[in-house]
Scaffold this active site. Structure first.
Site, mmCIF file in Angstrom:
data_model
loop_
_atom_site.group_PDB
_atom_site.id
_atom_site.type_symbol
_atom_site.label_atom_id
_atom_site.label_comp_id
_atom_site.label_asym_id
_atom_site.label_seq_id
_atom_site.Cartn_x
_atom_site.Cartn_y
_atom_site.Cartn_z
ATOM 1 C CG ASN A 1 0.847 71.567 37.008
ATOM 2 O OD1 ASN A 1 1.480 71.188 36.027
ATOM 3 N ND2 ASN A 1 1.338 72.455 37.863
ATOM 4 C CD GLU B 1 4.545 73.428 36.089
ATOM 5 O OE1 GLU B 1 5.718 73.519 35.684
ATOM 6 O OE2 GLU B 1 4.183 72.613 36.951
ATOM 7 C CG ASP C 1 0.039 73.906 41.230
ATOM 8 O OD1 ASP C 1 0.052 73.999 42.475
ATOM 9 O OD2 ASP C 1 1.007 73.477 40.574
ATOM 10 C CG ASN D 1 3.150 75.704 43.519
ATOM 11 O OD1 ASN D 1 3.515 74.535 43.635
ATOM 12 N ND2 ASN D 1 3.320 76.381 42.392
ATOM 13 C CG ASP E 1 -2.968 70.405 41.796
ATOM 14 O OD1 ASP E 1 -2.588 71.179 40.909
ATOM 15 O OD2 ASP E 1 -2.275 69.474 42.246
ATOM 16 C CG ASP F 1 5.086 66.837 38.445
ATOM 17 O OD1 ASP F 1 4.168 67.429 37.832
ATOM 18 O OD2 ASP F 1 6.182 67.368 38.676
ATOM 19 C CG HIS F 2 0.485 68.613 39.520
ATOM 20 N ND1 HIS F 2 0.073 69.389 40.583
ATOM 21 C CD2 HIS F 2 1.734 69.040 39.211
ATOM 22 C CE1 HIS F 2 1.029 70.240 40.897
ATOM 23 N NE2 HIS F 2 2.042 70.060 40.079
#
Length: 258
Positions: free
Chosen positions: A7, A34, A147, A149, A218, A247-248
């Site tokens: 991501n 993303e 991802d 989530n 993920d 941030d991933h």
């Protein structure tokens, strides 16, 4: 064969990070989420210069998914998750790459929960589960990567008691993930790291990276035909510490050649 998911949290703003990681890690297939870029703003030339062919499903400002293949062009087989013709969010793309069917997905976040966004997440998960069963029925090598989530278990979240009402950890979402895996999919990262606290995401706030206050969002799910080839799986967590990092962190698996 090395398959990864990343991501990127905005492909154009973090292109240097992606290209640096591609050069270092040399994955054969990469699923990106993303993108946060419309279809015409995907950096195809830079990706191709790095040695990768690509297909992508862009969307202005939000969402967006892509599949990259090293030294090859992915053969697109599906764009968009079936089950809702009115769903216009760019969250699923699928391609055949080197004998493997790759489904790249970005499951909705769902917050705030309860609410319309959470309802959309659960419905999207239902559609994914129905379609995943159809893929398994073909008895071919399939990887559902991206991802999701969701943190499936308490091992997958720092201080789980703080996340009980969050859409990423609510019982309905965790059950949906478990129901999906129970169809016959193998969670590659958990298979190779049973019982280990392992994360793929660290928030930008509250020094989450420095404190290792992470989440495992993920996932790499393998059909039985592919799971028997699983050799290794891990997280390139050091990438999260790079300048302008997502941030991933990238998550990858190695498969022995068929």
């Amino acid at each position: 064969m090395k398959i990864a998911t990343f991501n990127v949290n905005g492909i154009n703003g973090r292109l240097s990070v992606l290209l640096r990681w591609l050069a270092d890690a040399e994955p054969d297939v990469v699923c990106l989420q993303e993108l946060k870029a419309p279809q015409g703003k995907f950096p195809e030339a830079a990706i191709r210069d790095a040695g990768y062919g690509a297909i992508w499903h862009g969307q202005k400002s939000w969402n967006g998914v892509a599949i990259l293949a090293r030294g090859a062009d992915p053969i697109e087989t599906r764009r968009g998750l079936p089950g809702d013709e009115e769903d216009t969010q760019s969250r699923y793309i699928e391609a055949a790459v080197k004998g493997v069917l790759i489904g790249c997905l970005y499951l909705p976040n769902g917050n705030p929960a309860p609410g319309p966004k959470f309802d959309y997440k659960l419905l999207w998960f239902e559609r994914l589960t129905v379609y995943a069963a159809e893929l398994l029925a073909h008895k071919i090598p399939v990887a559902l990567v991206g991802d999701f989530n969701v943190m499936p278990t308490e091992l997958d979240v720092y201080k789980p008691e703080r996340w009980l009402d969050d859409a990423l950890f609510r019982p309905e979402v965790r059950q949906a993930f478990h129901d999906l895996v129970a169809q016959g999919w193998t969670d590659a990262l958990r298979k190779m790291h049973p019982g280990e606290r392992i994360y793929t995401f660290w928030d930008y706030f509250r020094n989450a990276w420095g404190r290792n206050a992470g989440l495992r969002l993920d996932h790499l799910l393998l059909s039985p035909e592919l799971a028997e080839r699983l050799e290794a799986a891990d997280v390139d967590r050091h990438v999260r510490g790079w300048e302008k990092a997502s941030d991933h962190a990238p998550v990858w698996m190695n498969l022995v050649e068929d």
